[in-house]
Design an enzyme around this catalytic site. Structure first.
Site, short mmCIF file in Angstrom:
data_model
loop_
_atom_site.label_atom_id
_atom_site.label_comp_id
_atom_site.label_asym_id
_atom_site.label_seq_id
_atom_site.Cartn_x
_atom_site.Cartn_y
_atom_site.Cartn_z
N HIS A 136 0.41 -1.18 0.15
CA HIS A 136 0.07 0.17 -0.04
C HIS A 136 0.48 0.81 -0.02
O HIS A 136 2.06 1.01 0.69
CB HIS A 136 -0.78 -0.21 1.31
CG HIS A 136 -1.97 0.89 1.30
ND1 HIS A 136 -1.72 2.13 0.91
CD2 HIS A 136 -3.65 0.68 0.64
CE1 HIS A 136 -3.17 2.27 0.60
NE2 HIS A 136 -4.24 1.64 0.71
N HIS A 137 0.19 2.17 -1.01
CA HIS A 137 1.28 3.67 -0.74
C HIS A 137 1.28 4.16 0.03
O HIS A 137 2.45 4.58 0.71
CB HIS A 137 0.23 4.20 -1.88
CG HIS A 137 1.48 5.11 -2.81
ND1 HIS A 137 2.97 5.90 -2.09
CD2 HIS A 137 1.48 5.38 -4.02
CE1 HIS A 137 3.50 6.73 -3.25
NE2 HIS A 137 2.49 6.45 -4.63
N CYS A 138 0.64 4.17 2.07
CA CYS A 138 0.41 4.39 2.80
C CYS A 138 1.65 4.13 3.23
O CYS A 138 2.21 4.96 4.43
CB CYS A 138 -0.18 4.33 3.61
SG CYS A 138 -0.62 3.17 3.92
N ASN A 302 6.53 7.69 3.69
CA ASN A 302 6.58 8.64 1.95
C ASN A 302 7.30 9.85 1.96
O ASN A 302 6.96 11.20 3.17
CB ASN A 302 4.80 9.35 1.33
CG ASN A 302 4.63 7.73 0.67
OD1 ASN A 302 4.61 7.49 -0.43
ND2 ASN A 302 3.67 7.53 1.94
#
Length: 464
Positions: A136-138, A302
């Site tokens: 997941h990008h989170c 991120n």
């Protein structure tokens, strides 16, 4: 406990805003065969995953978003929930592999478990097999994801092309870093003055960039079939070129490899729109930019900002396309967009999390018509990797699509190869394979023009 940053959590909120999207990123490693015993693979991956905290942690959220979600150890972690074993139907060529990738990536990850999966894919032609990692990008941006994936290989996280990017060596002006001990009080005062001006200049640069980004986001672009609602189903395709060819083109035209890649994407989008019977027009494109310094490569989160250049899809000449891409990216880099985007999320971290979360959900529910495409460049490992002694011959990046973008392109450099992974909405982009072929053709065309110019230059030199 570690809390998600505002930027990390924004990927969860954007996913919440549209039931048709999954904001997981992925990468497919194509590996020389034969595949090892599945039990041996499962045991190796289970051991290596234990060394990556996010692989054994689950999200703990607060009611009504009263605080940011936090990472906590999963007391019921079971590797069997994350490893899957499938085989491609005969003949196991690119079409079957790409369809399998699309099918796996279109499904959302279960938020009640650690937010990743690994799929072992057998049956590839040429006596090969593959692994597909879905995260997941989170959890992580492109560079951090590449580091996580590398740690699952035999070599672990080694040297990557990420050390070449600007942010790796440019942490920006720092007031405190300039206040080092000095014997001469006049020297110390001079440092204070220089640091103050540097900080003021950086702040002004970020403000200008943030204003420019905001203005571009609020300005609607031309109508295009590349924008609009998406379904739950996806398509995937990929293009592959030699990194040496990309470097040669970049040298011939005095541009960067990223300029060459974006020019190839520009050319292919132009061909796609013409084939659809549409008038090609400049496409405002979301280009994520790393803000990660080299001493934070092993931090899993991120650290990205964004630029919004216009790809010159309206220009038919390939060399002029490349030159315009180069100028516009240079301008975007100098305008402060990179610093402005980062400053916006930094500022958002200082307001109550509930307010920022609800705001992001509201904004991402609105149909946006300003940005038409996504193009993200992920630096991969410099040297070949192995999985249980088998050589990884190719790595294909897999971007997500959201926010009414019907296509997304991720680029990845690995060893001597440069790959483009393309995710598209199933119903609105049946021509995704043509988009991939167009990218390969565009790079080949620029390389041929460069060779022709080299020959002409040599003839002129000989004549002299």
């Amino acid at each position: 406990m570690e809390h998600l940053t505002t930027l990390d959590a924004s990927f969860l909120q954007a996913e919440d805003s549209d039931p048709h999207v999954s904001l997981a990123v992925g990468a497919v490693s194509i590996i020389e065969g034969p595949a090892p015993d599945y039990g041996d693979l499962a045991a190796a991956f289970a051991e290596r995953a234990q060394g990556i905290p996010r692989c054994t942690q689950v999200l703990h959220t607060r009611p009504f978003d009263l605080a940011a979600p936090e990472w906590v150890d999963d007391p019921h972690f079971d590797i069997a929930h994350h490893l899957h074993h499938v085989a491609l139907p005969y003949p196991g060529d690119k079409a079957e592999l790409h369809a399998m990738i699309a099918n796996i990536m279109e499904r959302r990850l279960d938020r009640d478990r650690p937010l990743w999966e690994c799929w072992i894919i057998e049956g590839l032609d040429g006596d090969r097999w593959a692994t597909l990692m879905k995260i997941h990008h989170c959890i992580a941006d492109g560079i951090a994801t590449a580091q996580m994936l590398a740690r699952l290989s035999d070599e672990g996280a080694g040297e990557t092309f990420a050390s070449d990017i600007r942010a790796a060596h440019d942490s920006g002006p720092s007031f405190l870093s300039l206040l080092r001990p000095r014997l001469n009080p006049l020297d110390w005062m001079n440092d204070v003055v220089r640091a103050t001006f540097a900080a003021t200049s950086a702040a002004e640069h970020a403000v200008v960039g943030a204003v420019e980004l905001t203005a571009r986001v609020l300005t609607a672009g031309e109508e295009s079939s590349l924008n609009g609602s998406v379904t739950r189903m996806r398509r995937f395709s990929a293009a592959m070129v030699d990194l040496a060819v990309m470097k040669k083109v970049a040298r011939n035209f005095d541009v960067t490899i990223n300029d060459v890649a974006l020019a190839a994407i520009t050319s292919s989008y132009r061909a796609m729109l013409l084939d659809r019977g549409e008038s090609p027009h400049a496409l405002r494109t979301l280009v994520p930019v790393s803000m990660r310094s080299v001493d934070h490569f092993d931090v899993t989160d991120n650290r990205v900002s964004a630029m919004l250049p216009m790809l010159p899809v309206d220009e038919p000449d390939p060399v002029k396309q490349l030159q315009i891409v180069h100028r516009r990216l240079d301008r975007a880099k100098g305008s402060g967009q990179r610093e402005g985007g980062s400053a916006v999320f930094a500022a958002a971290g200082n307001i109550p999390f509930a307010l920022s979360a609800w705001t992001i959900r509201l904004i991402t529910r609105l149909p946006q018509k300003s940005v038409t495409a996504l193009a993200t460049n992920v630096p991969g490992p410099r040297g070949p990797q192995r999985v249980l002694g088998r050589k990884v011959v190719e790595i294909l990046p897999i971007p997500p699509i959201a926010l009414h973008l019907r296509t997304g392109i991720a680029m990845l450099s690995y060893a001597g190869r440069f790959s483009f992974g393309i995710t598209a909405d199933y119903d609105s982009a049946p021509d995704v394979d043509a988009l991939a072929r167009g990218i390969e053709d565009a790079v080949a065309r620029l390389a041929a023009i460069g060779r022709s110019q080299d020959r002409s230059a040599r003839v002129e030199d000989d004549a002299k």
